[in-house]
Motif scaffolding. Structure first.
Motif: not given
Length: 252
Positions: A83-88
């Motif tokens: 979730t910290a690195r997931r591309i929005p």
């Protein structure tokens, strides 16, 4: 339906318009050490540390941190499952996502976002050779500058010297992956129609491949930076005897 969708996008664009703690700096400790050298009150083990060991230690620490980052992110769910690195979703689409989901486009949004993250994962897996070459080219001057730098000085060095080459390597991989996604194709068709309304939004990036490339690089260097900070705070975490020796010596 298309007109309604365009209106939702436009409203999202308008909304967009309206709208690392660490121990004492290793650089400070190194400067203190250098001052002691000049004054004759020297730490014997630090004074006797050869320049080649300093370079080797820095290279090893950076290589280990980069390897950990590539391994973590360059696998299935490396981005998507973190979730910290997931591309929005891109800015304007993220702003309008609630309205788009309410209009029945939730599945398309999820598919599009998943495609972007899968593309980033595949590209990041190919970062190794460029990272290794950049680290191997590190000079003695580079090494001492890094030691006197910030808590992410090694990461900053890597980004400065490898960032452009990594971007050039990433983008075609990302483009090849996203080209196979129907969700991305629909996004590109949609943005081509919406460009007249979206072009005035500051910082608007409608190129999905460029967007994913930048996000992938940001994620990669963020994780490398975390690894560097961990080693600086606790040299024993370096996992390499020479790297631990270098960081332990200058931290005294």
């Amino acid at each position: 339906m298309r007109r309604r969708l365009i209106r939702i996008i436009a409203s999202g664009a308008l909304a967009a318009v309206a709208t690392t703690a660490s121990a004492q700096s290793l650089g400070d400790r190194f400067k203190q050490f250098m001052g002691e050298l000049e004054g004759g009150q020297t730490n014997a083990s630090a004074r006797q540390l050869p320049e080649n060991e300093v370079v080797t230690g820095l290279r090893a620490a950076l290589a280990d941190g980069a390897s950990a980052a590539v391994t973590q992110l360059g696998q299935t769910d490396g981005f998507w499952g973190n979730t910290a690195r997931r591309i929005p979703l891109p800015g304007w689409m993220g702003q309008a996502s609630s309205a788009l989901r309410g209009a029945g486009f939730g599945d398309q949004l999820d598919s599009f976002q998943l495609s972007m993250n899968r593309a980033a994962e595949q590209a990041t897996a190919e970062a190794g050779p460029i990272v290794r070459e950049t680290i191997n080219n590190m000079s003695v001057r580079d090494a001492y500058d890094i030691l006197q730098g910030s808590s992410t000085a090694a990461t900053d060095y890597l980004r400065e010297h490898a960032g452009d080459d990594l971007a050039a390597r990433f983008e075609p991989i990302i483009a090849n992956t996203t080209a196979q996604s129907q969700a991305v194709s629909r996004y590109e068709a949609l943005t081509s129609r919406a460009k007249p309304m979206l072009a005035f939004v500051p910082g608007m990036n409608l190129d999905v491949n460029d967007y994913v490339t930048r996000q992938a690089l940001d994620g990669l260097f963020a994780v490398i930076g975390q690894q560097e900070q961990k080693i600086r705070a606790n040299p024993a975490a370096a996992g390499n005897a020479i790297a631990e020796k270098v960081f332990s010596t200058v931290s005294r």
